[in-house]
Design a protein around this motif. Structure first.
Motif, mmCIF file in Angstrom:
data_model
loop_
_atom_site.group_PDB
_atom_site.id
_atom_site.type_symbol
_atom_site.label_atom_id
_atom_site.label_comp_id
_atom_site.label_asym_id
_atom_site.label_seq_id
_atom_site.Cartn_x
_atom_site.Cartn_y
_atom_site.Cartn_z
ATOM 1 N N ALA A 70 16.405 6.703 -7.961
ATOM 2 C CA ALA A 70 15.393 5.739 -8.413
ATOM 3 C C ALA A 70 14.070 6.447 -8.698
ATOM 4 N N SER A 71 13.690 7.415 -7.865
ATOM 5 C CA SER A 71 12.452 8.179 -8.088
ATOM 6 C C SER A 71 12.529 8.988 -9.375
ATOM 7 N N VAL A 72 13.663 9.617 -9.610
ATOM 8 C CA VAL A 72 13.851 10.383 -10.846
ATOM 9 C C VAL A 72 13.757 9.449 -12.041
ATOM 10 N N ASP A 73 14.397 8.306 -11.944
ATOM 11 C CA ASP A 73 14.396 7.336 -13.038
ATOM 12 C C ASP A 73 12.980 6.853 -13.361
ATOM 13 N N ARG A 74 12.210 6.518 -12.329
ATOM 14 C CA ARG A 74 10.847 6.015 -12.519
ATOM 15 C C ARG A 74 9.901 7.071 -13.082
ATOM 16 N N SER A 75 10.067 8.309 -12.663
ATOM 17 C CA SER A 75 9.076 9.341 -12.971
ATOM 18 C C SER A 75 9.558 10.410 -13.941
ATOM 19 N N PHE A 76 10.672 10.188 -14.594
ATOM 20 C CA PHE A 76 11.215 11.214 -15.480
ATOM 21 C C PHE A 76 10.211 11.656 -16.543
ATOM 22 N N ASP A 77 9.487 10.695 -17.116
ATOM 23 C CA ASP A 77 8.522 11.010 -18.177
ATOM 24 C C ASP A 77 7.524 12.080 -17.757
ATOM 25 N N ASN A 78 7.148 12.084 -16.492
ATOM 26 C CA ASN A 78 6.112 13.009 -16.029
ATOM 27 C C ASN A 78 6.641 14.388 -15.644
ATOM 28 N N LEU A 79 7.951 14.544 -15.534
ATOM 29 C CA LEU A 79 8.498 15.836 -15.108
ATOM 30 C C LEU A 79 8.148 16.968 -16.063
ATOM 31 N N PHE A 80 8.228 16.727 -17.346
ATOM 32 C CA PHE A 80 8.078 17.808 -18.318
ATOM 33 C C PHE A 80 6.702 17.879 -18.971
ATOM 34 N N ARG A 81 5.874 16.871 -18.775
ATOM 35 C CA ARG A 81 4.542 16.895 -19.393
ATOM 36 C C ARG A 81 3.702 18.006 -18.775
ATOM 37 N N GLY A 82 3.151 18.856 -19.604
ATOM 38 C CA GLY A 82 2.281 19.923 -19.121
ATOM 39 C C GLY A 82 2.992 21.066 -18.444
ATOM 40 N N VAL A 83 4.303 21.191 -18.628
ATOM 41 C CA VAL A 83 5.049 22.297 -18.032
ATOM 42 C C VAL A 83 4.518 23.608 -18.586
ATOM 43 N N GLY A 84 4.282 24.554 -17.701
ATOM 44 C CA GLY A 84 3.779 25.860 -18.123
ATOM 45 C C GLY A 84 2.326 25.830 -18.535
ATOM 46 N N GLY A 85 1.603 24.781 -18.127
ATOM 47 C CA GLY A 85 0.189 24.692 -18.458
ATOM 48 C C GLY A 85 -0.091 24.280 -19.889
ATOM 49 N N VAL A 86 0.945 23.865 -20.609
ATOM 50 C CA VAL A 86 0.795 23.454 -22.009
ATOM 51 C C VAL A 86 1.025 21.944 -22.097
ATOM 52 N N PRO A 87 0.060 21.191 -22.640
ATOM 53 C CA PRO A 87 0.269 19.743 -22.759
ATOM 54 C C PRO A 87 1.330 19.429 -23.816
ATOM 55 N N LEU A 88 2.381 18.765 -23.389
ATOM 56 C CA LEU A 88 3.480 18.406 -24.288
ATOM 57 C C LEU A 88 3.423 16.925 -24.613
ATOM 58 N N ILE A 135 5.850 14.026 -25.651
ATOM 59 C CA ILE A 135 7.291 13.782 -25.615
ATOM 60 C C ILE A 135 7.620 12.579 -26.487
ATOM 61 N N THR A 136 8.579 12.779 -27.406
ATOM 62 C CA THR A 136 9.008 11.707 -28.294
ATOM 63 C C THR A 136 10.533 11.658 -28.323
ATOM 64 N N ASN A 137 11.072 10.591 -28.834
ATOM 65 C CA ASN A 137 12.520 10.408 -29.002
ATOM 66 C C ASN A 137 13.283 10.625 -27.698
ATOM 67 N N GLU A 138 12.736 10.130 -26.609
ATOM 68 C CA GLU A 138 13.356 10.330 -25.300
ATOM 69 C C GLU A 138 14.611 9.481 -25.151
ATOM 70 N N PHE A 188 15.023 14.938 -25.542
ATOM 71 C CA PHE A 188 13.783 14.480 -26.152
ATOM 72 C C PHE A 188 13.234 15.592 -27.032
ATOM 73 N N SER A 189 12.243 15.238 -27.811
ATOM 74 C CA SER A 189 11.526 16.231 -28.608
ATOM 75 C C SER A 189 10.192 16.479 -27.930
ATOM 76 N N ALA A 190 9.865 17.748 -27.755
ATOM 77 C CA ALA A 190 8.580 18.123 -27.155
ATOM 78 C C ALA A 190 7.709 18.699 -28.257
ATOM 79 N N LYS A 191 6.536 18.128 -28.384
ATOM 80 C CA LYS A 191 5.625 18.553 -29.439
ATOM 81 C C LYS A 191 4.407 19.228 -28.821
ATOM 82 N N VAL A 192 4.116 20.414 -29.314
ATOM 83 C CA VAL A 192 2.936 21.172 -28.915
ATOM 84 C C VAL A 192 2.195 21.491 -30.203
#
Length: 105
Positions: free
Chosen positions: A16-34, A36-39, A52-56
């Protein structure tokens, strides 16, 4: 990239925690703001399959993988595609691992 994080919570709570917070897992990974589209996310038993598609800036790259929840671990397997060449691997791994640990608290 593969990340394994131990947990002591009930498996259903972790899912349930993974499901609720999935969107935030990959945002800003590596110090780069991503951006996320087409999730797309789909649970198949205890494994979440995602893409998903990650746009930088003007660069967009497909990302896909799985999040498996076992009785004692959360295992993230992610193919970062082109972004893996652009992001520092150690910092991306560290950031993702930190976020998974945050989900488990």
């Amino acid at each position: 990239m593969r990340i394994t994080v131990s947990h002591t919570r009930p498996k259903d709570e972790v899912k349930a925690s993974v499901d609720r917070s999935f969107d935030n897992l990959f945002r800003g990974v590596g110090g780069v703001p991503l951006q996320i589209t087409n999730e797309k996310c789909n649970w198949n038993g205890d494994t979440l399959q995602f893409s998903f598609s990650a746009k930088v800036g003007f660069l967009s790259a497909p990302i896909k993988g799985t999040v498996e929840v076992t009785e004692r671990e959360v295992i993230v397997n992610a193919d970062l595609g082109l972004l893996e060449k652009l992001l520092p691997a150690a910092s991306a791994r560290s950031a993702l691992e930190e976020r998974v640990r945050g989900l488990l608290q």
